[in-house]
Design a protein around this motif. Sequence first.
Motif, PDB file in Angstrom:
ATOM      1  N   HIS A 175      -4.294  -4.219  -0.847  1.00 36.60           N
ATOM      2  CA  HIS A 175      -2.142  -3.034  -0.940  1.00 36.60           C
ATOM      3  C   HIS A 175      -1.646  -2.642   0.369  1.00 36.60           C
ATOM      4  O   HIS A 175      -2.369  -2.369   0.761  1.00 36.60           O
ATOM      5  CB  HIS A 175      -2.351  -2.467  -2.189  1.00 36.60           C
ATOM      6  N   GLU A 176      -0.077  -3.069   0.256  1.00 33.72           N
ATOM      7  CA  GLU A 176       0.957  -2.006   1.079  1.00 33.72           C
ATOM      8  C   GLU A 176       0.833  -0.800   0.721  1.00 33.72           C
ATOM      9  O   GLU A 176       1.835  -1.489  -0.727  1.00 33.72           O
ATOM     10  CB  GLU A 176       1.098  -3.028   1.520  1.00 33.72           C
ATOM     11  N   GLU A 177       1.195   0.187   1.092  1.00 39.54           N
ATOM     12  CA  GLU A 177       1.755   0.968   0.159  1.00 39.54           C
ATOM     13  C   GLU A 177       3.057   2.241   1.200  1.00 39.54           C
ATOM     14  O   GLU A 177       2.355   1.903   2.431  1.00 39.54           O
ATOM     15  CB  GLU A 177       0.557   2.147  -0.047  1.00 39.54           C
ATOM     16  N   THR A 178       3.616   1.671   0.879  1.00 40.96           N
ATOM     17  CA  THR A 178       5.228   3.052   1.220  1.00 40.96           C
ATOM     18  C   THR A 178       5.556   3.782   0.026  1.00 40.96           C
ATOM     19  O   THR A 178       5.348   3.650  -0.990  1.00 40.96           O
ATOM     20  CB  THR A 178       6.311   1.641   1.876  1.00 40.96           C
ATOM     21  N   PRO A 179       6.450   4.941   0.743  1.00 44.58           N
ATOM     22  CA  PRO A 179       6.518   5.936  -0.447  1.00 44.58           C
ATOM     23  C   PRO A 179       7.395   4.867  -1.881  1.00 44.58           C
ATOM     24  O   PRO A 179       8.151   4.344  -1.554  1.00 44.58           O
ATOM     25  CB  PRO A 179       7.646   7.036   0.897  1.00 44.58           C
TER      26      PRO A 179
ATOM     27  N   HIS B 192      -8.125   3.637  -5.088  1.00 45.96           N
ATOM     28  CA  HIS B 192      -6.889   3.090  -5.478  1.00 45.96           C
ATOM     29  C   HIS B 192      -8.223   1.142  -4.923  1.00 45.96           C
ATOM     30  O   HIS B 192      -7.629   0.035  -6.053  1.00 45.96           O
ATOM     31  CB  HIS B 192      -6.951   2.972  -4.103  1.00 45.96           C
TER      32      HIS B 192
ATOM     33  N   SER C 191       7.069   3.206  -3.384  1.00 41.17           N
ATOM     34  CA  SER C 191       6.675   1.068  -3.713  1.00 41.17           C
ATOM     35  C   SER C 191       4.680   1.155  -3.659  1.00 41.17           C
ATOM     36  O   SER C 191       4.358   1.312  -2.354  1.00 41.17           O
ATOM     37  CB  SER C 191       7.251   0.499  -2.698  1.00 41.17           C
ATOM     38  N   TYR C 192       3.950   0.419  -4.319  1.00 39.23           N
ATOM     39  CA  TYR C 192       2.693  -0.391  -4.493  1.00 39.23           C
ATOM     40  C   TYR C 192       2.296  -1.406  -4.447  1.00 39.23           C
ATOM     41  O   TYR C 192       2.521  -2.074  -5.787  1.00 39.23           O
ATOM     42  CB  TYR C 192       2.128   0.349  -5.892  1.00 39.23           C
ATOM     43  N   LYS C 193       2.451  -2.366  -3.426  1.00 42.80           N
ATOM     44  CA  LYS C 193       2.693  -3.548  -3.484  1.00 42.80           C
ATOM     45  C   LYS C 193       1.093  -4.348  -3.820  1.00 42.80           C
ATOM     46  O   LYS C 193       0.044  -3.839  -2.526  1.00 42.80           O
ATOM     47  CB  LYS C 193       2.950  -4.351  -1.914  1.00 42.80           C
TER      48      LYS C 193
END
Length: 129
Positions: free
Chosen positions: A77-81, A42, A83-85
């Motif tokens: 970065h911010e990661e959620t199921p 990442h 989504s990768y912001k």
Amino acid sequence: MTIQAKWLADSGSSVCDLGNGTAHWQADLDAPMGNPSIPNPHDLLDSALAACTTLTLQIYAKRKGYDLREIHVSVAHEETPGSYKLIRHIELQGDLAPNVRDDLLRVANKCPVHKSLSAQITIDTTLAA
């Protein structure tokens, strides 16, 4: 250009060697299992955006004759199921009028990696026999 990755069980570590035929670098897992001095995948993805933004801005500013003395780009970065912001912060130093700063922001949003990461990405995977 093709990027190749290689890992050997005999190495005794989780470090992955990467290369493109001329340059070589490494990636590893996050600490505590991996080597904290080697970026994780990442970090490599985020650094591609930071590097491309910096390189694109410096080339453009030189061509336009802008008084751009330093560029600092940070990407988190911010990661959620599902989504990768990517969160990019750009700091420009120099004698830059507001319209020049706006122009540089416009160009930053058109760097090649930004365009690639903003596009629909597909991945075709094959497994060697």
